[in-house]
Design a protein around this motif. Structure first.
Motif, mmCIF file in Angstrom:
data_model
loop_
_atom_site.group_PDB
_atom_site.id
_atom_site.type_symbol
_atom_site.label_atom_id
_atom_site.label_comp_id
_atom_site.label_asym_id
_atom_site.label_seq_id
_atom_site.Cartn_x
_atom_site.Cartn_y
_atom_site.Cartn_z
ATOM 1 N N LEU A 244 4.621 11.269 -10.441
ATOM 2 C CA LEU A 244 3.969 12.089 -9.425
ATOM 3 C C LEU A 244 2.849 12.920 -10.024
ATOM 4 C CD1 LEU A 244 3.742 13.163 -6.580
ATOM 5 C CD2 LEU A 244 5.629 14.743 -7.057
ATOM 6 N N VAL A 245 3.088 13.532 -11.188
ATOM 7 C CA VAL A 245 2.054 14.353 -11.828
ATOM 8 C C VAL A 245 0.854 13.495 -12.202
ATOM 9 C CG1 VAL A 245 1.524 15.774 -13.843
ATOM 10 C CG2 VAL A 245 3.697 16.078 -12.654
ATOM 11 N N LEU A 246 1.099 12.328 -12.781
ATOM 12 C CA LEU A 246 -0.016 11.473 -13.190
ATOM 13 C C LEU A 246 -0.808 10.964 -11.998
ATOM 14 C CD1 LEU A 246 1.609 9.432 -16.094
ATOM 15 C CD2 LEU A 246 0.045 11.364 -16.253
ATOM 16 N N ARG A 247 -0.152 10.783 -10.877
ATOM 17 C CA ARG A 247 -0.907 10.342 -9.695
ATOM 18 C C ARG A 247 -1.858 11.437 -9.212
ATOM 19 N NH1 ARG A 247 1.229 7.423 -4.115
ATOM 20 N NH2 ARG A 247 -0.863 7.004 -3.332
ATOM 21 N N THR A 248 -1.436 12.687 -9.268
ATOM 22 C CA THR A 248 -2.343 13.772 -8.866
ATOM 23 C C THR A 248 -3.528 13.881 -9.824
ATOM 24 O OG1 THR A 248 -1.186 15.489 -10.150
ATOM 25 C CG2 THR A 248 -0.394 15.062 -7.912
ATOM 26 N N LEU A 249 -3.379 13.365 -11.051
ATOM 27 C CA LEU A 249 -4.439 13.471 -12.065
ATOM 28 C C LEU A 249 -5.280 12.200 -12.160
ATOM 29 C CD1 LEU A 249 -2.488 15.295 -14.923
ATOM 30 C CD2 LEU A 249 -4.061 16.285 -13.254
ATOM 31 N N ALA A 250 -5.226 11.348 -11.162
ATOM 32 C CA ALA A 250 -6.050 10.136 -11.169
ATOM 33 C C ALA A 250 -7.530 10.512 -11.186
ATOM 34 C CB ALA A 250 -5.739 9.279 -9.947
ATOM 35 N N LYS A 251 -8.317 9.810 -11.984
ATOM 36 C CA LYS A 251 -9.757 10.101 -12.073
ATOM 37 C C LYS A 251 -10.451 9.872 -10.729
ATOM 38 C CE LYS A 251 -9.330 10.751 -16.515
ATOM 39 N NZ LYS A 251 -9.248 12.129 -17.029
ATOM 40 N N ASP A 252 -10.097 8.785 -10.088
ATOM 41 C CA ASP A 252 -10.669 8.460 -8.782
ATOM 42 C C ASP A 252 -9.808 9.120 -7.702
ATOM 43 O OD1 ASP A 252 -11.694 7.395 -6.479
ATOM 44 O OD2 ASP A 252 -11.692 5.314 -7.187
ATOM 45 N N ARG A 253 -10.409 9.938 -6.867
ATOM 46 C CA ARG A 253 -9.616 10.666 -5.870
ATOM 47 C C ARG A 253 -8.950 9.738 -4.863
ATOM 48 N NH1 ARG A 253 -14.409 14.156 -3.248
ATOM 49 N NH2 ARG A 253 -16.033 12.810 -4.041
ATOM 50 N N GLU A 254 -9.483 8.516 -4.698
ATOM 51 C CA GLU A 254 -8.847 7.561 -3.794
ATOM 52 C C GLU A 254 -7.468 7.135 -4.295
ATOM 53 O OE1 GLU A 254 -9.948 6.758 -0.908
ATOM 54 O OE2 GLU A 254 -11.880 7.758 -1.057
ATOM 55 N N GLU A 255 -7.210 7.332 -5.578
ATOM 56 C CA GLU A 255 -5.932 6.940 -6.153
ATOM 57 C C GLU A 255 -4.905 8.063 -6.087
ATOM 58 O OE1 GLU A 255 -6.818 5.633 -10.092
ATOM 59 O OE2 GLU A 255 -8.347 4.207 -9.433
ATOM 60 N N ARG A 256 -5.326 9.252 -5.673
ATOM 61 C CA ARG A 256 -4.384 10.364 -5.553
ATOM 62 C C ARG A 256 -3.671 10.296 -4.202
ATOM 63 N NH1 ARG A 256 -9.285 14.385 -7.018
ATOM 64 N NH2 ARG A 256 -9.896 13.327 -8.964
ATOM 65 N N LEU A 257 -2.762 11.221 -3.992
ATOM 66 C CA LEU A 257 -2.134 11.338 -2.684
ATOM 67 C C LEU A 257 -3.188 11.702 -1.650
ATOM 68 C CD1 LEU A 257 1.022 13.270 -3.865
ATOM 69 C CD2 LEU A 257 1.022 10.987 -2.899
ATOM 70 N N GLY A 258 -2.925 11.349 -0.398
ATOM 71 C CA GLY A 258 -3.951 11.487 0.633
ATOM 72 C C GLY A 258 -4.287 12.914 1.009
ATOM 73 N N SER A 259 -3.364 13.860 0.822
ATOM 74 C CA SER A 259 -3.607 15.230 1.262
ATOM 75 C C SER A 259 -2.659 16.165 0.541
ATOM 76 C CB SER A 259 -3.403 15.343 2.781
ATOM 77 O OG SER A 259 -2.033 15.131 3.102
ATOM 78 N N ALA A 260 -2.940 17.468 0.670
ATOM 79 C CA ALA A 260 -2.031 18.465 0.108
ATOM 80 C C ALA A 260 -0.679 18.428 0.808
ATOM 81 C CB ALA A 260 -2.662 19.854 0.211
ATOM 82 N N ALA A 261 -0.686 18.078 2.087
ATOM 83 C CA ALA A 261 0.586 17.966 2.808
ATOM 84 C C ALA A 261 1.447 16.851 2.220
ATOM 85 C CB ALA A 261 0.325 17.719 4.292
ATOM 86 N N GLU A 262 0.836 15.732 1.856
ATOM 87 C CA GLU A 262 1.588 14.654 1.212
ATOM 88 C C GLU A 262 2.135 15.109 -0.133
ATOM 89 O OE1 GLU A 262 0.042 10.730 0.936
ATOM 90 O OE2 GLU A 262 -1.083 10.882 2.800
ATOM 91 N N LEU A 263 1.328 15.863 -0.874
ATOM 92 C CA LEU A 263 1.800 16.373 -2.158
ATOM 93 C C LEU A 263 2.984 17.309 -1.956
ATOM 94 C CD1 LEU A 263 1.558 16.743 -5.208
ATOM 95 C CD2 LEU A 263 -0.199 18.484 -4.788
#
Length: 561
Positions: A244-263
């Protein structure tokens, strides 16, 4: 004394965005926090206008994890203009102070991250991006709650500097800035998610994801390097938290979670999976019946001050008559589970298998299949001398083809190599005998040994071994493993290896004849390899291309905090 109302008592904090004082509101008789902005930021009238406008939006936030903004004003005594913010005074300490005692427990770190994400989900719903999430902007109250500070200031500083100097300005602390902020691209809520991921990484490990000898070294790492897995620095961190932490740190924002609510929801689910007691964030009541939006609403920006507005100065503040409103909470998203490994994603958030197996586990499974199939094929020759050339030829062909595509299509290579060994297994008849045979010492059937007579006897009274039924569970498991292996969102080479091995064994136990068994398995194996190749080709074509990134160096007139 500011605006003949706020009596400054003592300084409690200082940073690049201003100095914070504990103060007394003389009109209401309460203790407040007053943030006095530095003169170098406020000497321009355009900054002060933008600042007052943004403050009105910040004042509309009403959330238990957001520090309340009571007032904003300007003091014009002593011949100068001093803008200031008046906020609730919070008894507690910042996360910066708390981290001096070491990293948080995993459960506490996730709880803090969840509350920060909840505050950001609320502000993003109002169209307000923080842009400067860092430990010094998050307070731990004496009651154990979280308060996020300084909404809106970073945006005003960045926009005003760009407008007045015609140059981009990187506003924020380098250790927590997103790649898009550093490269001058547009910023949205996923930039706050990246900064929250940096903060969560530090809460878990005791240090930010990137460190260096200079701010420029840290900025370069944000843009071009992958962070260490948190559990490498602290082994007790679970794999699901790593992912989960590494997904939030994806270089490309398209690879992160869709929103703060999803996080927020992902952190809450991860906490629940760890067995920690989870207190759901308090949802704020809406002023009217909430309507599910199709996109985050744009912020309601009040008009700029006009000549008819009361002047700022002693006794006048811009938010004295402002009504605080509460926005409906954003709808609960249906995001991927928190345990899913981070990986490149298409625009809909689907991880890309082409990049997924660039790390060790998938490739190790494939290489093990190359070795195992060679061992099985050579071992098969010890039993059946006349079958050497066909099986050796198949193994050699799959070895060459698999190595040729191994770099780009590791799942396909896995299917080729494990399938070659399973083909040898499938060609061995492990089931029935010819009817009427009393016993046999040949291979391909089941017997029992009678120690009294010192002879082998067939496993059934009529000379037919009833082992075909054992093939059913093996083939059922093979199908289930195959479905798991070819799942588009998360393909698995390990499941593919299991599917082919179980399938080969099951086909051998069907025991209709050697050539038929080999033919049936060959067809199934070929279709599986083709499906894996199509899956990986499609993933590579639809994967979001990695944008070129350039490091924007900060000039002498640019400041970071």
């Amino acid at each position: 004394m500011l605006a003949e109302r706020y009596e400054l008592v003592e300084a409690v904090g200082r940073g690049g965005m201003g100095e914070v004082w504990r103060a007394t509101d003389r009109e209401l008789g309460r203790t407040v926090a007053v943030k006095v902005l530095p003169p170098e930021l406020t000497r321009h009238e355009e900054f002060r206008v933008r600042f007052r406008r943004e403050a009105r939006t910040v004042a509309s936030l009403n959330h238990r994890n957001v520090a309340v903004l009571h007032d904003v004003g300007e003091d014009t005594t002593d011949g100068g203009t001093t803008p200031f913010l008046v906020m609730e005074f919070i008894e507690g300490r910042t996360l910066t102070d708390a981290l001096t005692e070491g990293p948080f427990t995993v459960e506490r770190a996730l709880s803090v991250g969840r509350d920060i994400a909840d505050a950001l989900a609320h502000s993003h719903g109002q169209g307000l991006i923080h842009r400067d999430i860092k430990p010094s902007n998050v307070m731990l109250t004496s009651g154990g709650d979280i308060k996020v500070l300084d909404f809106g200031i970073a945006k005003v500083v960045a926009e005003t500097t760009t407008r007045l100097t015609a140059t981009g300005m990187t506003v924020g602390t380098p250790a927590y800035l997103s790649p898009e902020q550093l490269t001058g691209r547009s910023v949205d809520g996923r930039s706050d998610q990246y900064s929250t991921g940096c903060l969560l990484y530090e809460l878990l490990t005791g240090r930010p994801p990137f460190v260096g000898d200079s701010p420029f070294a840290v900025m370069h790492q944000h843009i071009s390097q992958e962070p260490l897995v948190p559990s490498r620095l602290r082994p007790q961190i679970p794999a699901g938290v790593d992912a989960l932490v590494l997904r939030t740190l994806a270089k490309d924002r398209e690879e992160r979670l869709g929103s703060a609510a999803e996080l927020r929801e992902a952190l809450a689910e991860t906490l629940a999976a760890l067995g920690a007691p989870v207190t759901a964030p308090t949802r704020q009541p809406a002023a009217s019946a909430p309507v599910t939006p199709t996109a985050p609403p744009a912020p309601t920006v009040p008009p700029a001050r006009t000549a008819a507005d009361p002047p700022a100065g002693p006794g006048h503040t811009a938010l004295a008559q402002q009504e605080t409103r509460t926005a409906p909470a954003p709808p609960r998203p249906s995001g991927p589970p928190p345990g899913e490994r981070p990986g490149p994603a298409a625009s809909d958030g689907t991880p890309s298998p082409a990049r997924r197996f660039s790390v060790g586990a998938g490739r190790l499974v494939a290489l093990l299949g190359l070795v195992a199939s060679g061992v099985v094929t050579l071992g098969y020759q010890d039993l059946y001398d006349d079958s050497l050339e066909p099986l050796i030829g198949v193994w050699a062909a799959t070895a060459v083809l698999g190595l040729a595509v191994f770099r780009w299509f590791p799942l396909t290579s896995t299917c080729l190599w494990w399938g070659a060994g399973a083909l040898a297994v499938a060609s061995v008849t492990a089931g029935g005998m010819d009817r009427g045979a009393d016993y046999s010492s040949g291979y391909g059937s089941l017997y029992y040994y009678d120690s009294y007579s010192s002879e082998y006897y067939s496993a059934s009274y009529d000379g037919i071994d009833r082992v075909e039924i054992f093939a059913a569970p093996l083939l059922a498991l093979a199908v289930l493993c195959l479905v798991r292996a070819l799942r588009p969102r998360d393909p698995s080479p390990l499941a593919a290896a299991c599917a082919l091995t179980l399938g080969g064994t099951g086909v051998g136990w069907l025991a209709f004849d050697d050539e038929g068994q080999t033919g049936v398995f060959s067809v199934a194996w070929g279709l599986t390899a083709i499906a894996a190749a199509l899956l990986e080709v499609r993933a590579r074509r639809t994967a979001t291309p990695r944008p070129r990134r350039r490091l924007r160096f900060v000039t002498a007139d640019q400041r970071t905090t």
